[in-house]
Design a protein around this motif. Structure first.
Motif, mmCIF file in Angstrom:
data_model
loop_
_atom_site.group_PDB
_atom_site.id
_atom_site.type_symbol
_atom_site.label_atom_id
_atom_site.label_comp_id
_atom_site.label_asym_id
_atom_site.label_seq_id
_atom_site.Cartn_x
_atom_site.Cartn_y
_atom_site.Cartn_z
ATOM 1 N N ALA A 108 45.396 73.146 11.675
ATOM 2 C CA ALA A 108 44.961 72.757 13.017
ATOM 3 C C ALA A 108 46.011 71.934 13.755
ATOM 4 O O ALA A 108 45.953 71.796 14.980
ATOM 5 N N ASP A 109 46.987 71.388 13.018
ATOM 6 C CA ASP A 109 48.038 70.573 13.653
ATOM 7 C C ASP A 109 49.222 71.403 14.131
ATOM 8 O O ASP A 109 50.074 70.897 14.866
ATOM 9 N N ILE A 110 49.311 72.651 13.698
ATOM 10 C CA ILE A 110 50.490 73.467 13.978
ATOM 11 C C ILE A 110 50.121 74.587 14.943
ATOM 12 O O ILE A 110 49.192 75.357 14.698
ATOM 13 N N HIS A 111 50.887 74.677 16.016
ATOM 14 C CA HIS A 111 50.579 75.663 17.060
ATOM 15 C C HIS A 111 51.760 76.616 17.258
ATOM 16 O O HIS A 111 52.233 77.204 16.299
ATOM 17 N N ASP A 112 52.236 76.758 18.480
ATOM 18 C CA ASP A 112 53.240 77.766 18.811
ATOM 19 C C ASP A 112 54.641 77.253 18.467
ATOM 20 O O ASP A 112 55.179 76.383 19.155
ATOM 21 N N LEU A 113 55.237 77.781 17.397
ATOM 22 C CA LEU A 113 56.591 77.413 16.995
ATOM 23 C C LEU A 113 57.485 78.649 17.082
ATOM 24 O O LEU A 113 57.122 79.718 16.596
ATOM 25 N N GLN A 114 58.654 78.487 17.699
ATOM 26 C CA GLN A 114 59.585 79.600 17.854
ATOM 27 C C GLN A 114 60.957 79.216 17.341
ATOM 28 O O GLN A 114 61.385 78.069 17.456
ATOM 29 N N VAL A 115 61.661 80.219 16.803
ATOM 30 C CA VAL A 115 63.043 80.055 16.352
ATOM 31 C C VAL A 115 63.912 81.038 17.116
ATOM 32 O O VAL A 115 63.576 82.217 17.235
ATOM 33 N N LEU A 116 65.019 80.538 17.643
ATOM 34 C CA LEU A 116 65.963 81.366 18.379
ATOM 35 C C LEU A 116 67.323 81.245 17.694
ATOM 36 O O LEU A 116 67.910 80.161 17.645
ATOM 37 N N PHE A 117 67.826 82.350 17.139
ATOM 38 C CA PHE A 117 69.135 82.339 16.491
ATOM 39 C C PHE A 117 70.220 82.620 17.518
ATOM 40 O O PHE A 117 70.153 83.605 18.256
ATOM 41 N N ILE A 118 71.215 81.762 17.581
ATOM 42 C CA ILE A 118 72.369 81.951 18.449
ATOM 43 C C ILE A 118 73.515 82.476 17.592
ATOM 44 O O ILE A 118 73.912 81.849 16.607
ATOM 45 N N GLU A 119 74.037 83.620 17.965
ATOM 46 C CA GLU A 119 75.063 84.274 17.151
ATOM 47 C C GLU A 119 76.317 83.412 17.068
ATOM 48 O O GLU A 119 76.760 82.822 18.050
ATOM 49 N N GLU A 120 76.882 83.357 15.876
ATOM 50 C CA GLU A 120 78.061 82.530 15.644
ATOM 51 C C GLU A 120 78.971 83.258 14.658
ATOM 52 O O GLU A 120 78.546 83.576 13.551
#
Length: 745
Positions: A685-697
């Motif tokens: 119930a404490d965790i909602h919308d989490l996103q990860v964005l990988f930036i190419e390196e």
């Protein structure tokens, strides 16, 4: 035939089915004939001496085999080792049952061994122990005057001390247009992995032991057991294929390993010792730390003066330190810096590395201080970071091998919707909730060490790759299989990665986010060497189709050696192996940083974190409604497992900012909430919308794979981003972690 390259594609964990079905066997799941069970007895006082331990009543219970105390502990090969394991800090490593002295609350003082766990636990309650108590000190804040610079030792190679002062901080700070002066604190945290610490020791006779251990380093535990008990390394085998969470708690051998081995050698029996949940609060922790920052900046937001001081706790017998204050000048170039780190020896057990040790502590203070500057100057917090952006690590004055942090800021802000933010604190609402946006920078080292791997091609053309490395749930098993498969030109199903056995080629402890960057190149090197041997064998065949073809003119693909320019010229691995007289082809290879070039550039992983919070205006309850982390971490071998690591780090960042804290009663010297009911961690119930964005390196300097680790970067920037979002929502700046709602009422 043309297997699709695996690196860079999302792959399910190869061991996932075993784990979700309960088929995976952990250290406490291995059964053996005639197995005995040990239960550890802990001190109930914090400092003093044991006057006596009466074991008579316990020994009378049916099924009790022995009770070990300092009075009858078997002799060991102990001498005053400073570094009994790969993660030991400077000092004298703690020796269980060495003498009658009590050094901290919960210290193991006896081991009861019986034919069932329940009987061993019952007998432990029957021991009658008399203590002579002494005055103790466990309060960091009350003992700051006793702080000192930590000792330097081998540990400083991986945990460098703060760099020397640069310029004239006091003068520059005094003349700065903007000045901040803030103090920060966070409480004690404990690792709390799901799997309890357990060691199952199989006694094989003649000084030989096979040990199933919960550890983050099989060879580390092997070294420890061999050194402590005077055994030959080859006679100690540590196996740990599945680890139910580590987070740093398994970097050092824990008490149950010593106890189980001691009992097994003395009784010449198979023995298992398991620590219960409360006992796992006595084997290390993230230390409580106090911080003081003073930053100076000009009217345009350029930081010109940085002061960062941190003081953390350590035990009386080891000098545990973290890299807390080094980060600011690695991110933000200032001409004048003064960075100091001190420790206070207290009557506690030695702290222990916990996911992103030092980084998640220090970056909180740094990034909140940067947020303060942004608000004082009315500059957007993202823009302030860009004003102070640098491609140089100004601690070492070296250029970064790669750094796409600018792109993390820009793309992260765009995808998060940062421009929708009204910058005025307490200006955004959603019903009865105050809404706040916050952001912060994350940073972590991109290191690598020495690793070794063996590759074996069998007569059917399939390959087994071996390394002693563990997989603590990060996806190492899957990722190493991907690296091997692509290098060999085989589908994943034709490659087996065998691991987590100290009898296999050397791998260091799994921690510091350096495992893929360390073991991955070793796997790559072994597979390349195997390809060369395979090519050489193919060339030696009578009337070989490869003829005068050179190695650089062929590719290894789909189980074939194929000429690049003429694909019709090819030979299968199976055909080559059939001509090898039924023998395997094998090779063992090492990979390590080039000592002549590796130090020429700075190496780091970077992230930009964006967070939205809602704060109940009446109750002060904080909820992280959404968060995004944009990460630049070199080549991502498996986006699925990497994303999982980052999401886990983000969740722990939420936990650190809002939930986790172990309470120590300084009148007793004891942790009071040593269970999962009172040690607060996030629930669904404490965790909602989490996103990860990988930036190419693209980074070919860190290693040939271009890989950096992602295990820790996910948690580094979350606590300050949440803290900054809470300020934006409420107008109240909170400097202590975790943030309790009463401070917002």
């Amino acid at each position: 035939m043309n297997n699709i390259p695996s690196i860079g594609t999302p792959q399910n964990r190869l061991e996932g089915h075993l784990k979700v079905t309960g088929s995976a066997k952990y250290a406490g799941d291995y059964n053996a004939d005639d197995l005995l069970y040990g239960y550890v007895v802990n001190s109930t006082v914090t400092k003093g001496k044991i006057k006596s331990i009466n074991t008579e009543e316990a020994k009378k219970l049916e099924g009790v085999v022995e009770v070990f105390t300092h009075d009858n502990r078997p002799s060991t090969a102990w001498f005053d080792l400073q570094y009994a394991d790969m993660d030991a800090p400077p000092g004298l490593v703690f020796k269980p049952l060495k003498d009658n002295e009590i050094r901290y609350n919960g210290q193991p003082i006896a081991l009861v061994v019986a034919d069932t766990f329940e009987m061993a636990r019952l007998a432990a309650k029957k021991l009658h122990i008399e203590y002579e108590e002494e005055t103790f000190e466990t309060d960091l804040t009350a003992n700051l005057k006793k702080s000192r610079d930590p000792k330097k030792g081998l540990a400083s190679l991986l945990k460098p001390p703060p760099p020397p002062p640069k310029g004239d901080f006091e003068k520059a700070y005094k003349n700065s247009f903007i000045k901040t002066d803030s103090t920060f604190s966070h409480g004690t945290e404990h690792h709390n992995p799901m799997e309890l610490f357990a060691s199952t020791v199989i006694y094989e006779g003649k000084g030989k032991l096979k040990i199933y251990d919960k550890t983050q380093g099989t060879i580390n535990s092997q070294m420890y057991v061999a050194n402590v008990f005077g055994l030959k390394m080859k006679n100690v085998q540590i196996i740990s294929p599945f680890v139910g969470g580590g987070f740093g708690s398994g970097l050092r051998p824990q008490h149950q390993l010593f106890m189980a081995v001691m009992a097994s050698l003395q009784l010449k029996r198979n023995v298992r010792v398991t620590l219960d949940r409360a006992q796992m609060y006595m084997i290390g922790h993230r230390p409580p730390t106090l911080q003081h920052t003073k930053f100076g900046a000009d009217e345009n937001g350029k930081v010109n003066a940085i002061f960062h001081e941190a003081t953390g706790e350590t035990s009386r017998f080891e000098d545990y330190v973290e890299i807390v204050v080094n980060w600011a000048n690695m991110l933000y170039p200032a001409e004048h810096t003064l960075l100091e780190h001190k420790i206070v020896p207290l009557d506690v057990y030695s702290p222990l590395d916990m996911r992103a040790p030092g980084g998640s502590t220090g970056m909180h203070a740094i990034e909140v201080t940067m947020d303060e500057i942004a608000y004082q100057l009315n500059i957007d917090p993202v823009e302030l970071r860009l004003i102070n952006y640098s491609e140089i690590d100004h601690t070492s004055e070296k250029e970064y091998s790669s750094k796409e942090l600018r792109e993390c800021y820009l793309r992260g802000a765009s995808q998060f919707g940062w421009d929708e933010r009204n910058p005025v604190p307490r200006s955004m609402k959603r019903g009865n909730k105050l809404v706040g946006y916050g952001m912060a920078t994350g940073m972590w080292d991109a290191n690598r060490l020495l690793g070794r791997a063996e590759a074996i091609m069998s007569t059917d053309g399939k390959v087994e790759v071996k390394s002693a490395v563990t997989d603590i749930g990060t996806g190492t098993f899957t990722v190493m299989t991907q690296i091997a498969a692509d290098e060999l030109g085989l589908p994943l199903e034709d490659v087996t990665f065998s691991y987590a056995d100290s009898a296999m080629p050397f791998a260091p402890i799994q921690g510091g986010s350096f495992t893929t960057a360390t073991v991955g190149p070793a796997v790559q090197a072994a597979c390349q060497a195997l390809n060369k041997k395979l090519y050489k064998k193919a060339k030696s065949l009578k009337d070989s189709v490869l003829g005068d073809t050179k190695l650089k003119e062929v590719i290894f693909q789909g189980g074939y050696i194929i000429h690049k320019d003429n694909p019709e010229i090819r030979i299968s691995y199976k055909e080559i192996m059939e001509a090898n007289d039924g023998k395997d082809i094998r090779t063992t290879n090492s990979a390590m940083p080039n000592p002549l070039t590796y130090g020429k550039k700075a190496r780091a992983v970077h992230s930009a974190v964006f967070v939205e919070v809602e704060v109940d205006e009446q109750l002060g309850v904080i909820e992280v409604t959404r968060a995004l982390t944009a990460v630049a971490a070199g080549k991502i071998i498996n986006p699925k497992t990497a994303e999982s690591q980052l999401l886990g780090g983000m969740i722990w960042g939420i936990s650190k900012a809002l939930h986790e804290e172990t309470i120590l009663d300084h009148r007793l010297g004891k942790y009071m909430n040593d269970d999962l009911a009172e040690y607060h961690i996030p629930v669904h119930a404490d965790i909602h919308d989490l996103q990860v964005l990988f930036i190419e390196e693209n980074d070919q300097f860190v290693n040939d794979l271009g890989v950096k680790g992602v295990g820790e970067i996910g948690g580094v920037g979350m606590p300050p981003a949440i803290t900054n979002a809470v300020y934006h929502a409420t107008g109240k700046r909170i400097y202590d972690l975790p943030i309790h709602f009463d401070k917002l009422l």
